[in-house]
Design a protein around this motif. Structure first.
Motif, PDB file in Angstrom:
ATOM      1  N   GLN A  19     -12.387  -0.252   2.748  1.00 61.69           N
ATOM      2  CA  GLN A  19     -12.369   1.283   2.935  1.00 61.69           C
ATOM      3  C   GLN A  19     -11.080   1.492   3.653  1.00 61.69           C
ATOM      4  OE1 GLN A  19     -16.342   1.381   3.241  1.00 61.69           O
ATOM      5  NE2 GLN A  19     -16.507   3.453   2.131  1.00 61.69           N
ATOM      6  N   ASN A  20     -10.408   0.513   4.019  1.00 59.44           N
ATOM      7  CA  ASN A  20      -9.293   0.900   4.883  1.00 59.44           C
ATOM      8  C   ASN A  20      -8.266  -0.061   4.210  1.00 59.44           C
ATOM      9  OD1 ASN A  20      -7.199   1.453   6.921  1.00 59.44           O
ATOM     10  ND2 ASN A  20      -8.412  -0.036   8.433  1.00 59.44           N
ATOM     11  N   GLN A  21      -7.205   0.568   3.353  1.00 59.32           N
ATOM     12  CA  GLN A  21      -6.328  -0.419   2.923  1.00 59.32           C
ATOM     13  C   GLN A  21      -4.852   0.062   2.999  1.00 59.32           C
ATOM     14  OE1 GLN A  21      -7.231  -0.736  -1.462  1.00 59.32           O
ATOM     15  NE2 GLN A  21      -9.277  -0.930  -1.168  1.00 59.32           N
TER      16      GLN A  21
ATOM     17  N   GLY B 135      -9.197   9.674  -7.111  1.00 58.09           N
ATOM     18  CA  GLY B 135      -7.731   9.762  -7.049  1.00 58.09           C
ATOM     19  C   GLY B 135      -7.281  11.154  -7.773  1.00 58.09           C
ATOM     20  N   GLY B 136      -8.475  11.983  -8.312  1.00 54.85           N
ATOM     21  CA  GLY B 136      -8.348  13.092  -8.859  1.00 54.85           C
ATOM     22  C   GLY B 136      -7.468  13.137  -9.998  1.00 54.85           C
TER      23      GLY B 136
ATOM     24  N   THR C  28     -10.905   3.557  -2.987  1.00 51.89           N
ATOM     25  CA  THR C  28      -9.988   3.544  -2.057  1.00 51.89           C
ATOM     26  C   THR C  28      -8.673   3.131  -2.328  1.00 51.89           C
ATOM     27  OG1 THR C  28     -11.974   2.667  -0.662  1.00 51.89           O
ATOM     28  CG2 THR C  28      -9.877   2.734   0.486  1.00 51.89           C
ATOM     29  N   ALA C  29      -8.417   2.107  -3.312  1.00 51.46           N
ATOM     30  CA  ALA C  29      -7.303   1.487  -3.748  1.00 51.46           C
ATOM     31  C   ALA C  29      -6.367   2.840  -4.602  1.00 51.46           C
ATOM     32  CB  ALA C  29      -7.394   0.138  -4.441  1.00 51.46           C
ATOM     33  N   ILE C  30      -7.185   3.116  -5.362  1.00 54.63           N
ATOM     34  CA  ILE C  30      -6.923   4.304  -6.376  1.00 54.63           C
ATOM     35  C   ILE C  30      -6.340   5.437  -5.505  1.00 54.63           C
ATOM     36  CG2 ILE C  30      -7.008   5.955  -7.988  1.00 54.63           C
ATOM     37  CD1 ILE C  30      -8.964   3.623  -9.294  1.00 54.63           C
TER      38      ILE C  30
ATOM     39  N   TYR D 177       2.728   5.666  -6.039  1.00 48.91           N
ATOM     40  CA  TYR D 177       2.750   4.400  -6.801  1.00 48.91           C
ATOM     41  C   TYR D 177       2.687   5.014  -8.272  1.00 48.91           C
ATOM     42  CZ  TYR D 177       3.019  -0.154  -8.690  1.00 48.91           C
ATOM     43  OH  TYR D 177       3.553  -1.307  -9.413  1.00 48.91           O
ATOM     44  N   PRO D 178       3.522   4.559  -9.146  1.00 49.06           N
ATOM     45  CA  PRO D 178       3.415   5.166 -10.661  1.00 49.06           C
ATOM     46  C   PRO D 178       2.204   4.414 -11.119  1.00 49.06           C
ATOM     47  CG  PRO D 178       5.317   3.466 -10.501  1.00 49.06           C
ATOM     48  CD  PRO D 178       4.706   3.850  -9.200  1.00 49.06           C
TER      49      PRO D 178
END
Lengths: 360, 432
Positions: B206-208, B264-265, B234-236, B244-245
């Protein structure tokens, strides 16, 4: 009335210095041994042996290891999970290098690797104490876990990054490890080693070495003035403790899980062992067994016992309930008796001694 | 306490189920850091089987006894569930964790319990001749990884266009995320792209920020993700933060939960994942689940979540189980089957278009077939895209690069065999 040593006279020093000087204790330990060696193997189902008894014995052993260090020598450690891992990986490497060697010998040898690593990480204990030492052992935990993930030689370059236990035979063709090993074989192997190591540890802690650990624990300056060398005492505590933890770790993988990812030796395992030691009672071998039983057996009993007695609730509710019950019980016991379950047991024994009178 | 324990274990060993039912234990995780992914899957699996009980009275007239066992994605508890399942005579074990799968693979053959690890676990287990008791349909992680590379090449206009590209690989640093690395490394050498690895330790999932800081520095042309549980959202989120595209960010099928992308909404629009099941609830079988279970209050599923991606994934798992039971009943002529019969059923499993139609699941998944030597089938997948609110199909169904993957699987299976020597030779006959 029943538990009273009145009339049991000791006529020699040997009799006076026995591990169990009181007859009733001897009967009690004999009964426990009979239950462990005869009753459980005869009556227990495979599930009980593989999921309750084997893990319980292995955790007891690991807790004894931590208890040597934290309970007897007073050095707080958060690295026991990693030291167990060292034992497991050492045993795995040893058995790949020497596939024909007897597994029991390898398990006992793998403890020495763990002991060596433990001594290295024990060096800071000569300078720092208490919580600060806990932080350095925490570093050991993270460093070793990193090694288990990042050094592929340790897991023979497996793509999965896990160690998998191969089949090993010994003692005239009995399958000792691997999926084909019968639960009873694994149980007796674990039980035998646990009994053996417990006897050795009991004699170490009540001898000169153990006394020097306790002196260091109670007041290190005074101990030093009397002539205990802190270097020897502390490092020997680290070595013995890590040795026992290492053997427990090797057994955990070879006799219980069958395969292990590095995550199996995470900080959670260290905490689990530490809680067992604290709850059972620091500085007591019996306490190690009690703590392990409380933290391992109780949740399994609740988890599988609730549906078995007809309380039909969803699996995750069982899990939540188990956590709540065990958590509440931990708090309850620590409030009632901060010195752990073993202290409650001692109080019970003292009460039994004078029963039916309130005091004598 | 010993007496109490003996009494309790006695209760477990006694047959807790009637003789005319098939017992299936479902290890699930509705607690812990992976619950976000685990709950919809658990609901899907359990609902489909219970729906069969309600609608058809089980499979072949035999009721299915479905029981969940909470693992919390924890290997120790998973092994405990396995032992409990063994004691109660489960016909199949679905570990739902690569770690637990690795533990039970060697045990399966000894205990005669087939292991179904649907599109996870050990890729090499697809080699039925080495692993007669392990099944990983509809495809393996290596198929998935080859599919991602194929898709990227398609977008770029051919395999030769991959040369000089940088492909980032962010993964859960456990058995699961490390599984595809050998294949990706081989492809990197063959097609001339650079593979940049960003491991995410399970404790830190959860901390990337540090991993994504590196991504921002390295600027890979594509990002591939092998994430699970709390790692995905978390990644998204982090990817949107560094801008990032998103249309160049492709996850494996396990990184495609609605809740993962929602984190990420609207910024996560364009994020893609592989998939092998349809999303949505417009299928007859799912309507039956709604009518028979959800509306009747017999399910834990939230009506709004019916038809979500991971829910449907759970349904696929149960379709495979139920169909394998049916095949096993046909092959053996028995009504109440055992684990050994189930193995035969899984090995002869064939779900074609016509059968899917009968099941009320037309277009829900690609047709699949398992055979004696091939326990995965290397079936088809497609790419889906997040449009800001839901998943939409972004490609046609396509095949993995089976010709590359198969020899690698055979080599990996042989390697597993030598490393775990003495590995038992296959003694089970092919009942095809």
């Amino acid at each position: 009335m029943f538990y009273r040593e009145a009339g049991q006279f000791k006529t020699s020093y040997e009799a006076d210095q026995q591990v169990f000087p009181i007859l009733q204790d001897k009967i009690g330990i004999g009964a426990i041994l009979i239950i462990g060696l005869v009753v459980v193997p005869l009556t227990g189902s495979d599930f009980m042996i593989t999921s309750i008894m084997i893990p319980f014995l292995i955790f007891s052993l690991a807790t004894i290891g931590l208890n040597i260090l934290t309970g007897y020598a007073g050095q707080l450690s958060l690295g026991s999970g990693a030291f167990m891992g060292v034992g497991a990986y050492a045993c795995y490497k040893l058995t790949t290098i020497f596939p024909d060697a007897n597994l029991v010998v390898l398990v006992l040898l793998s403890g020495f690797f763990s002991a060596a690593i433990g001594m290295v990480f024990g060096l800071p204990s000569l300078r720092i104490k208490g919580l600060y030492l806990a932080v350095t052992t925490l570093a050991a935990q993270f460093f070793l876990e990193w090694c288990f993930i990042r050094v592929p030689w340790l897991y023979n370059y497996n793509a999965s990054g896990a160690i998998e236990v191969p089949e090993r035979t010994g003692f005239g063709g009995i399958i000792l490890s691997g999926p084909a090993a019968s639960p009873l074989t694994r149980y007796f192997l674990v039980l035998g080693l646990v009994i053996l190591i417990t006897i050795i540890m009991k004699n170490i802690v009540r001898g000169r070495v153990g006394r020097s650990w306790m002196m260091i624990r109670d007041m290190d300056i005074a101990a030093e003035l009397i002539g205990v060398r802190p270097l020897v005492a502390k490092l020997s505590a680290f070595a013995v403790s890590s040795y026992v933890c290492g053997v427990a770790g090797a057994l955990m993988v070879f006799s219980w899980l069958g395969a292990a990812e590095p995550a199996a030796f995470s900080i959670n395992l260290s905490f689990q062992i530490l809680f067992m030691a604290i709850l059972g009672g620091l500085g007591s071998l019996v306490g190690s067994f009690m703590g392990a039983a409380f933290i391992w057996i109780l949740p399994v009993l609740i988890r599988f016992g609730m549906p078995a007695v007809g309380i039909d609730i969803a699996a995750e509710t069982v899990e939540h309930t188990t956590r709540m019950i065990v958590g509440a019980l931990i708090i309850f016991f620590l409030i009632v008796e901060p010195h752990g379950l073993v202290r409650l047991w001692q109080i019970a024994k003292e009460k039994l001694r004078v029963w039916p009178f309130p005091y004598v | 306490m010993g007496v109490a324990m003996a009494a309790l274990t006695g209760a477990w060993t006694a047959p807790a189920f009637a003789e005319d039912s098939i017992y299936i234990q479902m290890p699930t995780y509705r607690t812990g850091p992976y619950a976000g992914s685990g709950i919809p899957i658990a609901n899907g699996m359990v609902d489909y089987l219970n729906m069969l009980n309600e609608r058809d009275g089980g499979v072949g007239g035999v009721k299915l006894m479905v029981e969940e066992c909470e693992t919390g994605y924890d290997t120790q508890k998973g092994v405990e569930c396995y032992e409990a399942a063994k004691a109660k005579g489960t016909v199949v074990f679905n570990p739902w964790s690569t770690g637990i799968t690795l533990q039970v693979i060697p045990k399966a053959g000894v205990d005669k319990i087939p292991v179904l690890s649907m599109a996870y676990g050990l890729s090499a287990a697809a080699e039925g001749n080495t692993f007669p008791w392990v099944f990983n349909p509809p495809m393996t992680y290596w198929d998935g990884a080859s599919g991602v590379i194929k898709y990227i090449a398609d977008k770029e206009g051919g395999m030769d266009k991959l040369k000089g590209k940088k492909i980032g690989y962010i993964f859960l640093d456990a058995g699961y995320g490390r599984e595809p690395i050998p294949l990706l490394e081989k492809f990197a050498g063959e097609f001339g792209f650079t593979l940049m690895q960003y491991p995410v330790p399970p404790k830190e999932m959860q901390n990337q920020s540090s991993q994504w800081l590196n991504v921002r520095r390295d600027q890979p042309d594509y990002m591939v993700m092998w994430g699970w549980g709390a790692m995905n959202p978390t990644a998204i989120k982090e990817a949107t933060k560094i801008r990032y595209p998103m249309d160049k960010f492709i996850g494996v099928w396990w990184s495609g939960g609605e809740d993962d992308a929602r984190a990420g909404g609207a910024d996560a629009k364009g994020y893609k994942t592989l998939n092998f099941n349809a999303v949505g609830s417009e299928f007859q079988a799912l309507s039956d689940i709604k009518a028979k279970l959800i509306d009747a209050g017999k399910s834990q599923t939230d009506a709004g979540k019916l038809g979500e991606n991971l829910y449907n994934r759970g349904v696929v798992n149960s379709v495979i189980v139920a169909e394998a039971i049916r095949v096993a009943q046909e092959k053996t002529g028995k009504k109440v089957i055992t684990g050994e019969d189930m193995r035969v059923g899984l090995e002869n499993l064939k779900i074609d278009e016509a059968r899917l139609k009968e099941l009320g699941l037309e277009g829900f998944m690609a047709p699949m077939a398992i055979s004696c030597g091939d326990h995965s089938g290397h079936n088809m997948m497609y790419v889906q895209e997040w449009d800001g609110e839901k998943w939409v199909k972004a490609s046609e169904w396509f095949e993995p690069m089976t010709d590359v993957v198969k020899p690698m699987l055979a080599a990996a299976a042989d390697e597993y065999k030598t490393k775990n020597a003495p590995w038992p030779e296959r003694t089970e006959a092919c009942a095809n």
